[in-house]
Design an enzyme around this catalytic site. Structure first.
Site, PDB file in Angstrom:
ATOM      1  N   GLU A 165       0.847  -1.200   0.000  1.00 29.80           N
ATOM      2  CA  GLU A 165       0.000   0.000   0.000  1.00 29.80           C
ATOM      3  C   GLU A 165       0.881   1.247   0.000  1.00 29.80           C
ATOM      4  OE1 GLU A 165      -3.329   0.321  -0.443  1.00 29.80           O
ATOM      5  OE2 GLU A 165      -2.527   2.332  -0.630  1.00 29.80           O
ATOM      6  N   LYS A 178       8.200  -1.645  -2.497  1.00 29.21           N
ATOM      7  CA  LYS A 178       7.600  -0.877  -1.395  1.00 29.21           C
ATOM      8  C   LYS A 178       8.700  -0.270  -0.511  1.00 29.21           C
ATOM      9  CE  LYS A 178       4.997   0.850   1.649  1.00 29.21           C
ATOM     10  NZ  LYS A 178       4.206   2.039   1.439  1.00 29.21           N
ATOM     11  N   CYS A 186       6.282   4.586   9.031  1.00 31.21           N
ATOM     12  CA  CYS A 186       6.854   3.812   7.919  1.00 31.21           C
ATOM     13  C   CYS A 186       8.299   4.126   7.547  1.00 31.21           C
ATOM     14  CB  CYS A 186       5.992   3.998   6.678  1.00 31.21           C
ATOM     15  SG  CYS A 186       4.348   3.324   6.901  1.00 31.21           S
TER      16      CYS A 186
HETATM   17  N1  LIG Z   1       0.198   3.550   8.246  1.00 25.87           N
HETATM   18  C1  LIG Z   1       0.430   3.765   6.974  1.00 25.87           C
HETATM   19  O1  LIG Z   1       0.244   4.864   6.471  1.00 25.87           O
HETATM   20  C2  LIG Z   1       0.911   2.652   6.090  1.00 25.87           C
HETATM   21  C3  LIG Z   1       0.937   2.853   4.709  1.00 25.87           C
HETATM   22  C4  LIG Z   1       1.356   1.814   3.876  1.00 25.87           C
HETATM   23  C5  LIG Z   1       1.725   0.593   4.417  1.00 25.87           C
HETATM   24  N2  LIG Z   1       1.699   0.421   5.770  1.00 25.87           N
HETATM   25  C6  LIG Z   1       2.016  -0.911   6.286  1.00 25.87           C
HETATM   26  O2  LIG Z   1       0.765  -1.576   6.520  1.00 25.87           O
HETATM   27  C7  LIG Z   1       0.865  -2.444   7.667  1.00 25.87           C
HETATM   28  C8  LIG Z   1      -0.201  -2.064   8.681  1.00 25.87           C
HETATM   29  O3  LIG Z   1       0.064  -0.748   9.126  1.00 25.87           O
HETATM   30  P1  LIG Z   1      -1.002   0.059   9.986  1.00 25.87           P
HETATM   31  O4  LIG Z   1      -0.472   1.445  10.116  1.00 25.87           O
HETATM   32  O5  LIG Z   1      -2.352  -0.163   9.430  1.00 25.87           O
HETATM   33  O6  LIG Z   1      -0.872  -0.718  11.385  1.00 25.87           O
HETATM   34  P2  LIG Z   1      -1.856  -0.632  12.640  1.00 25.87           P
HETATM   35  O7  LIG Z   1      -1.048  -0.953  13.825  1.00 25.87           O
HETATM   36  O8  LIG Z   1      -2.629   0.653  12.588  1.00 25.87           O
HETATM   37  O9  LIG Z   1      -2.932  -1.801  12.361  1.00 25.87           O
HETATM   38  C9  LIG Z   1      -2.623  -3.162  12.394  1.00 25.87           C
HETATM   39  C10 LIG Z   1      -3.797  -3.902  13.038  1.00 25.87           C
HETATM   40  O10 LIG Z   1      -3.574  -5.306  12.887  1.00 25.87           O
HETATM   41  C11 LIG Z   1      -4.145  -5.938  14.035  1.00 25.87           C
HETATM   42  N3  LIG Z   1      -3.592  -7.291  14.155  1.00 25.87           N
HETATM   43  C12 LIG Z   1      -2.325  -7.660  14.389  1.00 25.87           C
HETATM   44  N4  LIG Z   1      -2.200  -9.000  14.370  1.00 25.87           N
HETATM   45  C13 LIG Z   1      -3.438  -9.502  14.123  1.00 25.87           C
HETATM   46  C14 LIG Z   1      -3.947 -10.807  13.974  1.00 25.87           C
HETATM   47  N5  LIG Z   1      -3.151 -11.881  14.046  1.00 25.87           N
HETATM   48  N6  LIG Z   1      -5.267 -10.973  13.725  1.00 25.87           N
HETATM   49  C15 LIG Z   1      -6.080  -9.883  13.625  1.00 25.87           C
HETATM   50  N7  LIG Z   1      -5.635  -8.619  13.743  1.00 25.87           N
HETATM   51  C16 LIG Z   1      -4.330  -8.425  13.986  1.00 25.87           C
HETATM   52  C17 LIG Z   1      -3.780  -5.034  15.194  1.00 25.87           C
HETATM   53  O11 LIG Z   1      -4.619  -5.243  16.300  1.00 25.87           O
HETATM   54  C18 LIG Z   1      -3.949  -3.645  14.546  1.00 25.87           C
HETATM   55  O12 LIG Z   1      -5.230  -3.092  14.803  1.00 25.87           O
HETATM   56  C19 LIG Z   1       2.298  -2.291   8.163  1.00 25.87           C
HETATM   57  O13 LIG Z   1       3.071  -3.310   7.595  1.00 25.87           O
HETATM   58  C20 LIG Z   1       2.732  -0.948   7.610  1.00 25.87           C
HETATM   59  O14 LIG Z   1       4.115  -0.875   7.417  1.00 25.87           O
HETATM   60  C21 LIG Z   1       1.288   1.408   6.609  1.00 25.87           C
HETATM   61  O1  LIG Z   2       8.676  17.239   1.810  1.00 28.73           O
HETATM   62  C1  LIG Z   2       8.383  16.596   2.840  1.00 28.73           C
HETATM   63  C2  LIG Z   2       7.435  15.565   2.879  1.00 28.73           C
HETATM   64  C3  LIG Z   2       7.187  14.902   4.074  1.00 28.73           C
HETATM   65  N1  LIG Z   2       7.861  15.256   5.195  1.00 28.73           N
HETATM   66  C4  LIG Z   2       7.621  14.503   6.446  1.00 28.73           C
HETATM   67  O2  LIG Z   2       7.808  13.125   6.172  1.00 28.73           O
HETATM   68  C5  LIG Z   2       6.983  12.330   7.015  1.00 28.73           C
HETATM   69  C6  LIG Z   2       6.173  11.336   6.199  1.00 28.73           C
HETATM   70  O3  LIG Z   2       5.220  12.030   5.426  1.00 28.73           O
HETATM   71  P1  LIG Z   2       4.319  11.304   4.332  1.00 28.73           P
HETATM   72  O4  LIG Z   2       5.176  10.495   3.466  1.00 28.73           O
HETATM   73  O5  LIG Z   2       3.518  12.348   3.688  1.00 28.73           O
HETATM   74  O6  LIG Z   2       3.334  10.427   5.230  1.00 28.73           O
HETATM   75  P2  LIG Z   2       3.256   8.845   5.531  1.00 28.73           P
HETATM   76  O7  LIG Z   2       1.867   8.589   5.936  1.00 28.73           O
HETATM   77  O8  LIG Z   2       4.364   8.443   6.429  1.00 28.73           O
HETATM   78  O9  LIG Z   2       3.448   8.157   4.097  1.00 28.73           O
HETATM   79  C7  LIG Z   2       4.660   7.525   3.704  1.00 28.73           C
HETATM   80  O10 LIG Z   2       4.740   6.216   4.231  1.00 28.73           O
HETATM   81  C8  LIG Z   2       3.613   5.372   3.854  1.00 28.73           C
HETATM   82  C9  LIG Z   2       3.776   4.071   4.616  1.00 28.73           C
HETATM   83  O11 LIG Z   2       4.614   3.159   3.993  1.00 28.73           O
HETATM   84  C10 LIG Z   2       3.638   5.209   2.343  1.00 28.73           C
HETATM   85  O12 LIG Z   2       2.549   4.362   1.959  1.00 28.73           O
HETATM   86  C11 LIG Z   2       3.514   6.580   1.683  1.00 28.73           C
HETATM   87  O13 LIG Z   2       3.582   6.444   0.261  1.00 28.73           O
HETATM   88  C12 LIG Z   2       4.654   7.461   2.175  1.00 28.73           C
HETATM   89  O14 LIG Z   2       4.508   8.784   1.650  1.00 28.73           O
HETATM   90  C13 LIG Z   2       6.109  13.325   7.797  1.00 28.73           C
HETATM   91  O15 LIG Z   2       6.664  13.532   9.071  1.00 28.73           O
HETATM   92  C14 LIG Z   2       6.187  14.586   6.975  1.00 28.73           C
HETATM   93  O16 LIG Z   2       5.977  15.759   7.729  1.00 28.73           O
HETATM   94  C15 LIG Z   2       8.795  16.270   5.176  1.00 28.73           C
HETATM   95  O17 LIG Z   2       9.418  16.578   6.188  1.00 28.73           O
HETATM   96  N2  LIG Z   2       9.035  16.923   3.997  1.00 28.73           N
END
Ligand SMILES: NC(=O)c1ccc[n+]([C@@H]2O[C@H](COP(=O)([O-])OP(=O)(O)OC[C@H]3O[C@@H](n4cnc5c(N)ncnc54)[C@H](O)[C@@H]3O)[C@@H](O)[C@H]2O)c1
Ligand SMILES: O=c1ccn([C@@H]2O[C@H](COP(=O)(O)OP(=O)(O)O[C@H]3O[C@H](CO)[C@@H](O)[C@H](O)[C@H]3O)[C@@H](O)[C@H]2O)c(=O)[nH]1
Length: 471
Positions: A165, A224, A280
């Site tokens: 994602e 990723k 992340c």
């Molecule tokens: N947060 C982001 O913006 C973002 C973006 C892209 C990818 N990711 C990736 O996506 C993944 C999830 O991230 P997130 O931020 O959603 O995490 P999160 O901690 O918000 O959510 C994960 C959820 O999974 C649940 N869980 C864990 N083990 C479980 C199980 N065995 N059965 C059922 N539920 C279970 C937890 O209770 C929790 O609510 C991570 O690998 C992260 O690196 C995060």
């Molecule tokens: O020019 C910039 C852009 C971002 N940030 C900082 O960088 C961090 C991450 O920002 P951003 O990337 O916008 O948010 P995330 O939700 O962490 O998203 C990143 O991490 C996710 C989890 O993997 C990915 O899915 C996204 O594509 C990737 O942008 C934050 O503290 C921002 O304030 C800066 O300081 N300068």
């Protein structure tokens, strides 16, 4: 199940990714039933809240959930039932950095992925497409396949896909509605490709097919980590340049603008800051460092590690600037910290730079007043207690006040620090802030969002990251 005929989806993990991603799938695919399951009862209760007080703050999310919850979108703690009924399962559980054991501090903790995978193997009684949504090290899909194949019932076949994602918090709904790309990795076997086609058809309900990239499993997993490493690298590069700007009188915004105008570089993600945060970037780069070391590529590991080290340096440098500017001591002084979330438009605080700054200020024995429009107070106390293991929570609470508004936080403060780029911080009544602050009234802009000339005219002493001597 015939390829292209996904009718029931289960998502394991109702967090920042699983919740919004699968809610959008439900909204865009009314013919598919989507059940999001989690072991965390209070999280599921919040997703089901009758007043839509959802467990995460994300602009636009409430409308999406209102549009399909109870129709074809369901939230449940019944993980087994969700698995059994689905023909496609997203594994969207957390993969934090390991805190102990082999690879501690670097490697991803795959325990939650493994537990979810083992649960699928244990309870599934029909064939499934299993999709890695979590961010995982390269070749995790292979471990998942081994677990599934070694534990499954004879009539069950599992096809594993990688579908990382790319949403960013704060813009998640827009990112999901109109993604730059959807990436799907599969084995290049007929079965792997058929599973890939089935998931492609789900996304094709709203994403044009030329934006759905299909690649091999390992390329997808690595892409990723690579995407996050390269995004974070841009921020560390611009932050490294911000230090040179401060020492020379150049202006980092002007430099970034000039550099970003080159179409080969592009203007996005070049905003200098107090340091990147979020769950992340650091985690995924450290994961890449660990992978590189495991592959006996120390130079590659050192290259990526420096992106994180530069980020730590930037945070340290900023705290030190505050102390230096306040005549080398902030002991007993009042510092208003505006913003606790790791970026604007989210209530998420994971790895927020604000936490590090406040820890540093507490270690200097300053008094802190915090205001953030979204972060719950309990989260702030939790984060500060974790960041300051040397200080009992009671003593943290004596030095820290959480305020109901920016104006309250700035009242009687000696200095004000912008730690998160919330839009409302640009629109504060600066005359009122100035009147109520101790003099000289110092402002430190860690996000480059303030109108420096206006503030200087009012009487503030202003310091901005990446700008030499603006006081
Ligand atoms: N947060 C982001 O913006 C973002 C973006 C892209 C990818 N990711 C990736 O996506 C993944 C999830 O991230 P997130 O931020 O959603 O995490 P999160 O901690 O918000 O959510 C994960 C959820 O999974 C649940 N869980 C864990 N083990 C479980 C199980 N065995 N059965 C059922 N539920 C279970 C937890 O209770 C929790 O609510 C991570 O690998 C992260 O690196 C995060
Ligand atoms: O020019 C910039 C852009 C971002 N940030 C900082 O960088 C961090 C991450 O920002 P951003 O990337 O916008 O948010 P995330 O939700 O962490 O998203 C990143 O991490 C996710 C989890 O993997 C990915 O899915 C996204 O594509 C990737 O942008 C934050 O503290 C921002 O304030 C800066 O300081 N300068």
């Amino acid at each position: 199940m015939a390829p292209g005929k996904v009718s029931k989806i289960c998502c394991i993990g109702a967090g920042y990714v699983g919740g919004p991603t699968c809610a959008v799938i439900a909204l865009k695919c009314p013919h598919i039933t989507v059940t999001i399951v989690d072991v965390n009862q209070s999280r599921i209760d919040a997703w089901n809240d009758k007043d839509f007080k959802l467990p995460i703050y994300e602009p636009g999310l409430e409308d999406v959930v209102r549009g399909c919850r109870g129709r074809n979108l369901f939230f449940s703690t019944d993980v087994d039932k969700g698995i059994q009924e689905a023909d496609l399962i997203f594994v969207s559980v957390n993969t934090p950095t390991k805190k102990s054991g082999v690879g501690a501090g670097f490697a991803a903790d795959l325990n939650y992925v493994e537990l979810a995978t083992r649960r699928i193997a244990a309870v599934a009684n029909s064939s499934k497409i299993v999709v890695e949504k979590s961010t995982v090290p390269c070749r995790t899909a292979e471990s998942m396949r081994t677990i599934l194949e070694s534990n499954s019932k004879p009539n069950c076949r599992f096809d594993i896909l990688s579908n990382p994602e790319f949403l960013a918090e704060g813009t998640a709904i827009g990112d999901l509605f109109k993604p730059d790309r959807v990436l799907i990795g599969s084995l290049q076997t007929p079965e792997g490709k058929a599973a890939c086609d089935a998931l492609t058809e789900v996304y094709a309900n709203w994403v044009s097919k030329d934006r759905i990239l299909t690649v091999g499993l390992w390329s997808s997993e690595l892409s990723k980590l690579a995407a996050n490493a390269m995004l974070a690298q841009r921020i560390s590069s611009v932050n490294a340049l911000s230090a040179i700007c401060e020492a020379t009188g150049a202006n980092i915004d002007e430099v970034a603008h000039a550099v970003g105008f080159d179409s080969r570089v592009g203007p996005k993600f070049l905003k200098a800051s107090v340091g990147f945060g979020g769950s992340c970037f650091q985690k995924d780069i450290l994961n890449l460092v660990y992978l590189s070391e495991s592959l006996h590529l120390p130079e590659v590991a050192a290259y990526w590690r420096q992106v994180v080290e530069m980020n730590e340096y930037q945070k340290r440098r900023f705290s030190k600037t505050v102390v230096d500017t306040l005549f080398n001591t902030i002991t007993g002084k009042h510092i208003a910290v505006l913003g606790f979330a790791f970026k604007a438009d989210t209530g998420d605080t994971r790895e927020s730079a604000s936490i590090t700054l406040i820890r540093d200020f507490l270690n200097e024995r300053a008094n802190i007043k915090i205001y953030d429009p979204q972060v719950p107070h309990e989260q702030i106390w939790f984060d500060l207690a974790e960041a300051c293991p040397n200080l009992p929570l009671e003593s943290i609470k004596k030095s820290v006040t959480i305020c109901p508004s920016a104006l309250d936080a700035c009242n009687q403060a000696d200095a004000l620090v912008i730690a998160t780029e919330w839009k409302e911080f640009k629109e504060i009544d600066w005359e009122a802030v100035y009147t109520n602050m101790n003099k000289p009234a110092f402002v430190f802009d860690g996000r480059l969002i303030l109108d420096v000339e206006k503030l200087k005219k009012i009487g503030f002493k202003v310091t901005v990251i990446g700008r030499g001597n603006v006081m």
